[in-house]
Write an enzyme that holds these catalytic residues in place. Structure first.
Site, PDB file in Angstrom:
ATOM      1  N   THR A  84       1.149  -9.046  -5.347  1.00 35.05           N
ATOM      2  CA  THR A  84      -0.014  -9.093  -4.446  1.00 35.05           C
ATOM      3  C   THR A  84      -1.222  -8.381  -5.044  1.00 35.05           C
ATOM      4  O   THR A  84      -2.317  -8.935  -5.108  1.00 35.05           O
ATOM      5  CB  THR A  84       0.339  -8.513  -3.072  1.00 35.05           C
ATOM      6  OG1 THR A  84       1.108  -9.486  -2.363  1.00 35.05           O
ATOM      7  CG2 THR A  84      -0.908  -8.199  -2.252  1.00 35.05           C
ATOM      8  N   TYR A 103       8.261  16.515   1.320  1.00 34.74           N
ATOM      9  CA  TYR A 103       8.725  16.329  -0.059  1.00 34.74           C
ATOM     10  C   TYR A 103       8.447  17.590  -0.892  1.00 34.74           C
ATOM     11  O   TYR A 103       7.329  18.112  -0.887  1.00 34.74           O
ATOM     12  CB  TYR A 103       8.004  15.163  -0.735  1.00 34.74           C
ATOM     13  CG  TYR A 103       8.231  13.784  -0.132  1.00 34.74           C
ATOM     14  CD1 TYR A 103       9.226  13.524   0.799  1.00 34.74           C
ATOM     15  CD2 TYR A 103       7.432  12.710  -0.538  1.00 34.74           C
ATOM     16  CE1 TYR A 103       9.418  12.250   1.318  1.00 34.74           C
ATOM     17  CE2 TYR A 103       7.618  11.429  -0.022  1.00 34.74           C
ATOM     18  CZ  TYR A 103       8.608  11.214   0.914  1.00 34.74           C
ATOM     19  OH  TYR A 103       8.786   9.942   1.422  1.00 34.74           O
ATOM     20  N   ARG A 158       9.343  13.248  -4.266  1.00 33.52           N
ATOM     21  CA  ARG A 158       9.081  11.884  -4.743  1.00 33.52           C
ATOM     22  C   ARG A 158       8.987  11.924  -6.274  1.00 33.52           C
ATOM     23  O   ARG A 158       8.303  12.805  -6.811  1.00 33.52           O
ATOM     24  CB  ARG A 158       7.747  11.453  -4.130  1.00 33.52           C
ATOM     25  CG  ARG A 158       7.139  10.205  -4.688  1.00 33.52           C
ATOM     26  CD  ARG A 158       5.714  10.007  -4.165  1.00 33.52           C
ATOM     27  NE  ARG A 158       5.664   9.522  -2.803  1.00 33.52           N
ATOM     28  CZ  ARG A 158       4.536   9.385  -2.085  1.00 33.52           C
ATOM     29  NH1 ARG A 158       3.377   9.727  -2.596  1.00 33.52           N
ATOM     30  NH2 ARG A 158       4.578   8.920  -0.864  1.00 33.52           N
ATOM     31  N   TYR A 218       2.216   1.687  -7.470  1.00 31.65           N
ATOM     32  CA  TYR A 218       1.151   1.342  -6.527  1.00 31.65           C
ATOM     33  C   TYR A 218      -0.223   1.570  -7.153  1.00 31.65           C
ATOM     34  O   TYR A 218      -1.062   0.659  -7.209  1.00 31.65           O
ATOM     35  CB  TYR A 218       1.287   2.173  -5.231  1.00 31.65           C
ATOM     36  CG  TYR A 218       0.024   2.159  -4.383  1.00 31.65           C
ATOM     37  CD1 TYR A 218      -0.446   0.981  -3.811  1.00 31.65           C
ATOM     38  CD2 TYR A 218      -0.707   3.338  -4.165  1.00 31.65           C
ATOM     39  CE1 TYR A 218      -1.615   0.970  -3.045  1.00 31.65           C
ATOM     40  CE2 TYR A 218      -1.867   3.332  -3.405  1.00 31.65           C
ATOM     41  CZ  TYR A 218      -2.321   2.141  -2.846  1.00 31.65           C
ATOM     42  OH  TYR A 218      -3.475   2.127  -2.099  1.00 31.65           O
ATOM     43  N   SER A 270       0.779  -1.247   0.000  1.00 34.35           N
ATOM     44  CA  SER A 270       0.000   0.000   0.000  1.00 34.35           C
ATOM     45  C   SER A 270       0.809   1.296   0.000  1.00 34.35           C
ATOM     46  O   SER A 270       0.222   2.365   0.000  1.00 34.35           O
ATOM     47  CB  SER A 270      -0.919  -0.001   1.229  1.00 34.35           C
ATOM     48  OG  SER A 270      -0.150   0.156   2.408  1.00 34.35           O
ATOM     49  N   THR A 305      -8.460   2.636  -3.911  1.00 29.53           N
ATOM     50  CA  THR A 305      -7.949   3.965  -3.587  1.00 29.53           C
ATOM     51  C   THR A 305      -8.342   4.994  -4.641  1.00 29.53           C
ATOM     52  O   THR A 305      -8.546   4.641  -5.816  1.00 29.53           O
ATOM     53  CB  THR A 305      -6.406   3.901  -3.485  1.00 29.53           C
ATOM     54  OG1 THR A 305      -5.866   5.213  -3.517  1.00 29.53           O
ATOM     55  CG2 THR A 305      -5.795   3.135  -4.645  1.00 29.53           C
ATOM     56  N   LYS A 328      -3.203  -1.121  -8.226  1.00 30.07           N
ATOM     57  CA  LYS A 328      -4.560  -1.091  -7.667  1.00 30.07           C
ATOM     58  C   LYS A 328      -5.584  -0.923  -8.799  1.00 30.07           C
ATOM     59  O   LYS A 328      -6.659  -1.524  -8.772  1.00 30.07           O
ATOM     60  CB  LYS A 328      -4.707   0.057  -6.652  1.00 30.07           C
ATOM     61  CG  LYS A 328      -3.967  -0.148  -5.341  1.00 30.07           C
ATOM     62  CD  LYS A 328      -4.465  -1.333  -4.530  1.00 30.07           C
ATOM     63  CE  LYS A 328      -5.823  -1.102  -3.919  1.00 30.07           C
ATOM     64  NZ  LYS A 328      -6.199  -2.243  -3.008  1.00 30.07           N
TER      65      LYS A 328
END
Ligand code: NAD
Ligand code: TYD
Length: 355
Positions: free
Chosen positions: A98, A215, A290, A158, A83, A132, A162
């Site tokens: 996963t 960040y 990031r 990520y 996550s 999400t 998802k």
């Protein structure tokens, strides 16, 4: 009874604890216990016959099918996932395994189980997939908030993984008639959140006298929802959601990262002042951004309000105060999750960021 996957993580643990406070229906928690899964979250359920834990992977077909046949849950709530966006940047492989392959295998197991059910069991059964808002991509400052029919434009490994899982869940409804519900929620915060995510990391670092790493310019915007409100939304969707539908869940609470960090610092100044009398905000440190950082997420939670009557109970002020208090009261929990693996992660993620 219901089967919860990934229930030893942050939202899953809150969901199970709240579920058993609100009802007597039993829960089985299937969790792989990655770094993010923590059985210490269930100390208050010790000896409770309504709760059982099974250590395992959603991608293990034999295990999943055996569990389904043995316990015949009337619903599955799928939280299991990798996550954390920063971890997906450093190593996307586990996210593919996963979030995509694992969800696919889980769906396959559920499809076999569902196809052999009686008509009455079929009409009562639900598969709720917890996702999400990040699948919708990034908004500019003036774009309207995400609605359920927004195009998918995921930007990180990520969110891409998802998004793929959401598409699989949708396909299993349209192709095989699996009775699915999908929820896309904004950023959660609250008790039991692993201190790699913004809010717990800032609380834990502040108390430890460490820098608070913001960040880039810190003006990225997220919509923050207190985790208990997410759990109540999931219970509502499970009970009354229309099959095959998507529900966006959010807190009507957009704010910049910098404002969030300042709010935490101000609360700590009040609740646990620094020994030297200085403000915690002096610990804020701007660090390298990031890569591919999404600028803004915002959720339009109008559909779930109109169709199912759900809205959040906490404001950000009430939710963040409870959260800071929980971390102050549970420093042993924090200490226990700060294992060797956690320290390696901190070194990897923040070691090369330039202040
Ligand atoms: P988390 O990382 O805290 O917990 C994930 C849990 O899944 C852990 O207990 C982990 O051990 C388990 N897990 C991982 N891989 C597994 C596997 N292959 N088989 C079985 N269990 C496995 O995550 P979280 O913050 O609690 O998020 C739960 C879900 O909600 C995720 O699907 C996430 O994408 C979604 N979500 C999270 C947020 C948020 O702000 N945290 C917001 C919206 C949606
Ligand atoms: P995070 O909690 O990782 O959630 P997400 O990336 O899924 O939204 O981060 C929330 C915001 O906080 C995001 O814009 C990145 C930022 N952030 C920092 O500025 N510093 C940090 O140390 C972390 C972990 C996040």
């Amino acid at each position: 009874m219901i089967l919860v996957t990934g229930g030893a993580g942050f939202i899953g643990a809150n969901f199970i604890l709240d579920w058993l406070r609100e009802s007597d229906e039993s829960v089985i928690n299937l969790d792989k216990l990655t770094y993010a899964g923590n059985l210490e979250n269930f100390l208050e359920l010790a000896g409770d016959p309504r709760y059982a834990f099974v250590h395992g992977d959603i991608g293990n077909r034999a295990l999943v099918e055996g569990l389904l046949l043995k316990h015949r849950p009337r619903a599955i709530i799928n939280f299991a996932a990798e996550s954390h966006v920063d971890r997906s940047i450093h190593g996307p492989g586990e996210f593919i395994e996963t979030n995509i392959v694992g969800t696919f295998k889980l769906l396959e197991g559920v499809r076999v189980f569902f196809s052999a059910m009686s008509a009455a069991e079929k009409s009562a059964f639900r598969f709720l997939h917890v996702s999400t808002d990040e699948v919708y991509g990034s908004l500019s400052a003036i774009d309207p908030a995400f609605k359920e029919n927004n195009p998918y434009q995921p930007n990180s490994p990520y969110s891409a993984s998802k998004a793929a899982s959401d598409h699989l869940v949708r396909a299993y409804h349209h192709t095989y008639g699996l009775p699915v519900l999908t929820t896309n929620c904004s950023n959660n915060y609250g008790p039991f959140q692993f201190p790699e995510k913004l809010i717990p990391l800032m609380i834990v670092n502040a108390l430890a006298g460490k820098p608070l790493p913001v960040y880039g310019d810190g003006l990225q915007i997220r919509d923050w929802l207190y985790v208990a409100d997410h759990c109540s939304a999931l219970r509502t969707v499970l009970a009354n959601g229309r099959l095959g539908e998507i529900y966006n869940i959010g807190g009507w609470n957009e704010n910049t990262n910098l404002a969030i960090v300042h709010a935490i610092c101000d609360l700590l100044d009040e609740m646990r002042p620094r020994d030297d009398g200085k403000a915690y905000s002096e610990q804020i440190a701007y660090v390298t951004d990031r890569p591919g950082h999404d600028r803004r997420y915002a959720i339009d939670a109008g559909k779930i309000k109109r169709d199912l009557g759900w809205r959040p109970q906490e404001t950000f002020d009430t939710g963040i105060r409870k959260t800071v208090q929980w971390y102050l009261d549970n420093q042993d929990w924090v200490g226990n999750v700060q294992s060797g693996t956690y320290r390696e992660w901190i070194e990897k993620n923040y070691g090369e960021r330039v202040e």
